[in-house]
Each structure stands twice: as C-alpha cells, then as structure tokens.
Scaffold this active site. Structure first.
Site, PDB file in Angstrom:
ATOM      1  N   GLY A  10       0.684  -1.436  -0.114  1.00 48.80           N
ATOM      2  CA  GLY A  10       0.021  -0.105   0.001  1.00 48.80           C
ATOM      3  C   GLY A  10       0.933   1.368  -0.117  1.00 48.80           C
ATOM      4  N   CYS A  11       0.334   2.559   0.474  1.00 44.50           N
ATOM      5  CA  CYS A  11       1.016   3.536   0.533  1.00 44.50           C
ATOM      6  C   CYS A  11       2.282   3.530   1.311  1.00 44.50           C
ATOM      7  CB  CYS A  11       0.244   4.687   1.036  1.00 44.50           C
ATOM      8  SG  CYS A  11       0.984   6.146   1.402  1.00 44.50           S
TER       9      CYS A  11
END
Length: 177
Positions: A10-11
């Site tokens: 993810g981020c």
C-alpha cells in the site's frame, strides 16, 4: 551489522511509519521498485503505468531482528489478500510485494507466505508477490519520513496511525526506545 529488506503493502507513507516503530530498524526509505520505468517520479508511479509499486527499504540490525521478524511486521500492517490495493488505494502500485535481495530471502519469504496460507488466518488466499529486487528508486525527499513531518495529515491519521498502533501493540516489548 545491518541487512536490507524491501517490501510494499500500500501507501509507502503508512508502511514506513509503522516500520519506524520497531526496535532493530535502523532506517526506512520510501521508494519505487518492481516495474519497468527508469527513475520514476511519484506522479508517474501513481498513474499505474510504470509497473512499480510503492515500497520501503528497511535497514535493520540483524543482531536484533532477523528477516522473519521483518516479514512478521510487514504482514501485520497490511492485508496480503487484497490484489492491487490496500484500503482506499487502488492500483498495481499499491500491491502486496516482497522484493528479495538474495536466494535466502526468497526462500524465507516463500515459506512465510505458504505458512500464512496453511494457517488459514485469512478468508482469501495471500496474493503477495515475491520477486527478486532489480532496482530500488528512492522516492522524492518530501515522501521520506512523511508521517513524522505531517502528523496531522488526514490520510495519515486514518491509515498510518492504525498501522503504527498495531506495531506498538503486537511488538510492545520490541518497540523503538
């Protein structure tokens, strides 16, 4: 002596912030890897056209942590069953990926994922990619230590803070001093 692991879930702002909590972690660098575009920018990676994932390189003290410990943190802070997404972030740039630095890391990562699937702790199969690291591209400076520099950022409050809290709770005896 330090070792390096490269993971994406993810981020990178959120993954970086969570790893910073773990004792034995010496440094975490946000960047891009796993794709085909040379020296991509954040905007290019966000487009989903570079093949790269947002990743972090974790430099850790192998007297305090081993590679299994790094993987345990990684699989604690993201959902490895989500294909090309994590929470609100959608696209291959947010995929779950372990980029190995050598054959030993590959073997350990594959065994770890196999064990996760066998334990049945998830409703769906683990879709984490395991690939050899070709090239790591350091993200722009404004993305390094993003959570630390922007603690009131709404996105970070909603997504990084829960990951940090998971690490603090699960690894309480091993949190950064």
């Amino acid at each position: 002596m330090t070792e390096t692991a490269t993971v994406g879930g993810g981020c990178f702002w959120c993954v970086e912030a969570a790893f910073e909590e773990r004792s034995g972690v010496e440094d975490v660098t946000s960047g891009y890897a796993g794709g085909h575009t040379e020296d991509p920018t954040y905007r290019e990676v966000c487009s989903g056209n570079t093949g790269h994932a947002e990743v972090v390189q974790v430099e850790y003290d192998e007297d305090v942590l081993d590679y299994d410990d790094v993987l345990e943190v990684f699989f604690t802070i993201h959902d490895p069953t989500q294909l090309n997404r994590q929470g609100p972030d959608v696209g291959s740039q947010y995929r779950s990926i372990v980029l190995t630095h050598d054959e030993q890391q590959r073997e350990i990562a594959e065994a770890y994922v196999e064990a996760l699937d066998e334990e049945g702790g998830y409703d769906d199969a683990v879709v984490t990619e395991i690939e050899p690291l070709d090239t790591f591209y350091r993200a722009e400076e404004k993305h390094q230590n993003y959570f630390e520099k922007n603690p009131d950022d709404a996105y970070c409050s909603m997504h990084a803070t829960p990951k940090i809290e998971k690490v603090r709770e699960k690894f309480e005896q091993k949190a950064q001093a």
